[in-house]
Design an enzyme around this catalytic site. Structure first.
Site, PDB file in Angstrom:
ATOM      1  N   GLU A 189      26.454 -20.320  57.963  1.00 35.22           N
ATOM      2  CA  GLU A 189      27.003 -18.959  57.993  1.00 35.22           C
ATOM      3  C   GLU A 189      27.600 -18.740  59.374  1.00 35.22           C
ATOM      4  O   GLU A 189      27.440 -19.578  60.274  1.00 35.22           O
ATOM      5  CB  GLU A 189      25.903 -17.925  57.693  1.00 35.22           C
ATOM      6  CG  GLU A 189      25.482 -17.933  56.232  1.00 35.22           C
ATOM      7  CD  GLU A 189      24.388 -16.944  55.872  1.00 35.22           C
ATOM      8  OE1 GLU A 189      24.275 -16.636  54.706  1.00 35.22           O
ATOM      9  OE2 GLU A 189      23.637 -16.508  56.767  1.00 35.22           O
ATOM     10  N   HIS A 236      28.911  -5.616  57.618  1.00 33.54           N
ATOM     11  CA  HIS A 236      29.165  -6.923  56.998  1.00 33.54           C
ATOM     12  C   HIS A 236      30.657  -7.004  56.713  1.00 33.54           C
ATOM     13  O   HIS A 236      31.235  -6.082  56.135  1.00 33.54           O
ATOM     14  CB  HIS A 236      28.358  -7.082  55.708  1.00 33.54           C
ATOM     15  CG  HIS A 236      28.276  -8.511  55.269  1.00 33.54           C
ATOM     16  ND1 HIS A 236      29.370  -9.190  54.771  1.00 33.54           N
ATOM     17  CD2 HIS A 236      27.247  -9.396  55.269  1.00 33.54           C
ATOM     18  CE1 HIS A 236      29.004 -10.437  54.483  1.00 33.54           C
ATOM     19  NE2 HIS A 236      27.724 -10.581  54.781  1.00 33.54           N
ATOM     20  N   ARG A 267      29.766 -12.119  63.201  1.00 33.46           N
ATOM     21  CA  ARG A 267      30.133 -11.024  62.305  1.00 33.46           C
ATOM     22  C   ARG A 267      30.881  -9.872  62.950  1.00 33.46           C
ATOM     23  O   ARG A 267      31.748  -9.255  62.338  1.00 33.46           O
ATOM     24  CB  ARG A 267      28.842 -10.455  61.722  1.00 33.46           C
ATOM     25  CG  ARG A 267      28.797 -10.628  60.265  1.00 33.46           C
ATOM     26  CD  ARG A 267      27.489 -10.189  59.743  1.00 33.46           C
ATOM     27  NE  ARG A 267      27.003 -11.260  58.896  1.00 33.46           N
ATOM     28  CZ  ARG A 267      25.881 -11.222  58.232  1.00 33.46           C
ATOM     29  NH1 ARG A 267      25.095 -10.182  58.332  1.00 33.46           N
ATOM     30  NH2 ARG A 267      25.528 -12.218  57.470  1.00 33.46           N
ATOM     31  N   HIS A 300      25.718  -2.692  57.116  1.00 35.63           N
ATOM     32  CA  HIS A 300      24.865  -3.735  56.547  1.00 35.63           C
ATOM     33  C   HIS A 300      23.492  -3.821  57.203  1.00 35.63           C
ATOM     34  O   HIS A 300      22.491  -3.977  56.524  1.00 35.63           O
ATOM     35  CB  HIS A 300      25.594  -5.068  56.698  1.00 35.63           C
ATOM     36  CG  HIS A 300      24.865  -6.256  56.164  1.00 35.63           C
ATOM     37  ND1 HIS A 300      24.478  -6.363  54.851  1.00 35.63           N
ATOM     38  CD2 HIS A 300      24.454  -7.411  56.769  1.00 35.63           C
ATOM     39  CE1 HIS A 300      23.861  -7.528  54.661  1.00 35.63           C
ATOM     40  NE2 HIS A 300      23.826  -8.165  55.810  1.00 35.63           N
ATOM     41  N   ARG A 347      23.256  -9.203  65.273  1.00 35.65           N
ATOM     42  CA  ARG A 347      22.334 -10.156  64.638  1.00 35.65           C
ATOM     43  C   ARG A 347      23.076 -11.389  64.117  1.00 35.65           C
ATOM     44  O   ARG A 347      24.108 -11.279  63.442  1.00 35.65           O
ATOM     45  CB  ARG A 347      21.627  -9.473  63.468  1.00 35.65           C
ATOM     46  CG  ARG A 347      20.694 -10.370  62.690  1.00 35.65           C
ATOM     47  CD  ARG A 347      20.076  -9.599  61.548  1.00 35.65           C
ATOM     48  NE  ARG A 347      21.098  -9.175  60.618  1.00 35.65           N
ATOM     49  CZ  ARG A 347      21.391  -9.805  59.489  1.00 35.65           C
ATOM     50  NH1 ARG A 347      20.753 -10.921  59.156  1.00 35.65           N
ATOM     51  NH2 ARG A 347      22.316  -9.338  58.689  1.00 35.65           N
TER      52      ARG A 347
HETATM   53  C1  SIN Z   1      24.966 -12.639  53.584  1.00 37.92           C
HETATM   54  O1  SIN Z   1      24.590 -13.258  52.606  1.00 37.92           O
HETATM   55  O2  SIN Z   1      26.125 -12.661  54.006  1.00 37.92           O
HETATM   56  C2  SIN Z   1      23.995 -11.795  54.305  1.00 37.92           C
HETATM   57  C3  SIN Z   1      23.165 -12.633  55.170  1.00 37.92           C
HETATM   58  C4  SIN Z   1      22.635 -11.804  56.296  1.00 37.92           C
HETATM   59  O3  SIN Z   1      23.010 -10.649  56.458  1.00 37.92           O
HETATM   60  O4  SIN Z   1      21.852 -12.341  57.087  1.00 37.92           O
END
Ligand code: SIN
Length: 532
Positions: free
Chosen positions: A113, A238, A284, A345, A380
């Site tokens: 991610e 998000h 993010r 988010h 985060r």
């Molecule tokens: C996501 O699946 O994008 C959320 C994961 C997260 O917020 O840690």
């Protein structure tokens, strides 16, 4: 009515349920949760839980990624504790019955991610939170020492200072007043240890991928009780929630970008390369701001996320929930890009805690999203939050179990909740209207890009609404809508006050009046405390 137990857990996501399981062999546990037990943000988490599980990864790399994402406001000692506790936390979850997706060779499948320099996200397809919640709920339901109270919403914490009408420093928490929503009765829950595990506060914004329960109750109650609150300006948006009039901000997991999806303009041009070297896998805050900028520059309502090049079989197998949900709104992600927009988010700030999850009110713990442990700093890192929930559940449990040995045998007497001369409300429209006004005001003036003028305007409006709530609150019997409204108003105020205080831009807090990061004056947490 009064109910006493050794441990009172408020909230039923990953942190609260893990804590309950850790202490339940030693004492009695009451879990209160304001809807059904699984209506939590944990249940909706898609991406996964970050931990070092690969030989190509290391604790140092995970620590570095967390510090970079957090714009160096994270506390490195805390980051190290959480990261190094990761593998044990994962094993705890597996022992409680969680099934993570595996590779053909029986090793755990790891995804990527944004902001992660290695594959380190354990997951259960694209429904990781659902699987974790399922397993933990089954485990707590099976434990004879745990009692679950659904449809119970906490109104306020009970402190020793309040109960004894004395000034106490430090104060001590004795439990909470709780409304049984079905019977309308206010119950006094007394406990040796009270644990806030109430999650975040996304509902303070008009657009959020959080569930309806995310109204910041724990932070608001802790603030009213006198606990220190930290870093409320750092609200994570998000980057990718589904843009569709009926979709209610459905999350499109960052794991979709982790597996190769590309953000594009309406005309198909990929744009992240002009914002960050990590392109679509930048942290993010950068991706959300880039999308906001693209939408403003091109006057578009959304941008597009394209993973069609990975092929239909792969997409359906890896992201079954996202695929089916998009399809139900008429979007086939195997053939066309998904329209996406940012939405509120995650709350990176919260109730300030020590390394064992204890607040500055004795015997009051805060774990998971409700807390500010020092892990997330100004932003985060994806999938660090489920990890933090389990690690701090364990740490808070070990501190409370240590202390349970010298607990006092009796609870101090606590006065029952007094409704005074309250009557039934005949103006519930006021509550609905104020809810809406706060959420719009926060979205318009306290969003991804801020300014002192907009923040000041927001503060004026929020103060006016708070005055109305104070009148309304004392005149009528409490309802869950009113309790949540009072809480989101407090959260809105704290976010704006912290944002006004921080005169720089860092991580998730970006203001056009102070666009630079200023390490000399502002490399520290923003603290708020109610004066009595
Ligand atoms: C996501 O699946 O994008 C959320 C994961 C997260 O917020 O840690």
């Amino acid at each position: 009515m009064k109910i006493t137990s050794d441990f009172l857990v408020i909230g039923s996501g990953i942190a609260g349920l893990s804590y309950a399981l850790k202490v339940a062999d030693t004492g009695t546990v009451s879990i209160i949760t304001k809807r059904t037990i699984s209506e939590t943000a944990t249940n909706l988490a898609q991406g996964g839980i970050a931990s070092v599980f690969s030989t190509q990864d290391s604790f140092d790399a995970h620590i570095r990624d967390t510090m970079v994402a957090g714009a160096f406001l994270s506390h490195e000692d805390i980051v190290r504790i959480v990261v190094e506790s990761g593998p044990q936390a994962i094993h705890d979850l597996i022992d409680w019955g969680v099934q993570f997706t595996k590779n053909a060779d029986d090793t755990y499948a790891l995804t990527r991610e944004g902001g992660h320099s290695a594959r380190r996200i354990l997951h259960s397809k694209d429904m990781t939170g659902f699987e974790i919640e399922r397993a933990l709920v089954a485990a707590v339901r099976a434990h004879p020492n745990i009692t679950i109270h659904e449809n119970h919403i906490a109104i306020d914490l009970i402190s020793q200072a309040k109960a004894t009408h004395r000034r106490l420093k430090p104060d001590r928490c004795l439990g909470a007043y709780v409304l049984d929503i079905d019977s309308n009765e206010v119950i006094t829950f007394g406990a040796h240890f009270t644990v806030l595990a109430t999650g975040g506060s996304g509902k303070v914004y008009l657009y959020t991928c959080n569930p309806d329960v995310a109204t910041g109750d724990g932070v608001a109650m802790a603030y009213r009780a006198g606990a220190t609150i930290a870093n409320m300006e750092f609200i994570q948006f998000h980057p990718t929630t589904l843009f569709h009039p009926h979709a209610k901000s459905f999350l499109i997991s960052e794991a979709v970008r982790g597996e190769g999806a590309i953000l594009k303009r309406r005309d198909g041009t990929a744009f992240m390369a002009s914002y960050h070297e990590l392109k679509d896998l930048a942290p993010r805050d950068i991706v959300a701001r880039a999308i906001d900028n693209e939408m403003k520059t091109y006057g578009d309502d959304c941008v597009f996320l394209d993973i069609t090049h990975r092929g239909a079989d792969y997409i359906k197998d890896r992201f079954p929930n996202i695929y089916e949900t998009c399809l139900s709104y008429g979007i086939d992600m195997t053939k066309e890009p998904i329209p996406v927009v940012p939405a509120a988010h995650y709350l990176c700030g919260g109730v300030k805690i020590d390394t064992f999850g204890e607040t500055d009110i004795q015997n009051l713990f805060a774990i998971g999203e409700v807390s500010c442990s020092g892990l997330h700093g100004a932003n985060r890192l994806a999938s660090n939050s489920l990890l933090e929930g389990v690690v701090y559940a364990d740490r808070a449990a070990s501190r409370s179990l240590e202390r349970l040995a010298d607990k006092q045998a009796d609870f101090p007497s606590i006065e029952a909740w007094d409704s005074g001369s309250a009557t039934d409300s005949d103006e519930e429209v006021v509550v609905a209207h104020n809810w809406d006004e706060i959420r719009r005001c926060m979205w318009n003036y306290v969003g991804i890009v801020r300014s002192t003028k907009r923040l000041t305007r927001a503060l004026r409006r929020i103060k006016m609404i708070q005055e109305e709530i104070a009148d309304y609150y004392w005149d009528f019997y409490v309802t869950s809508d009113l309790i949540e409204l009072r809480n989101i108003a407090t959260i809105a105020e704290l976010i704006v006050l912290c944002a006004l205080e921080r005169k720089e831009s860092r991580g998730l807090h970006y203001t056009i009046d102070y666009p630079e990061t200023d390490d000399i004056h502002w490399k520290h947490d923003t603290l708020m405390r109610k004066e009595f």
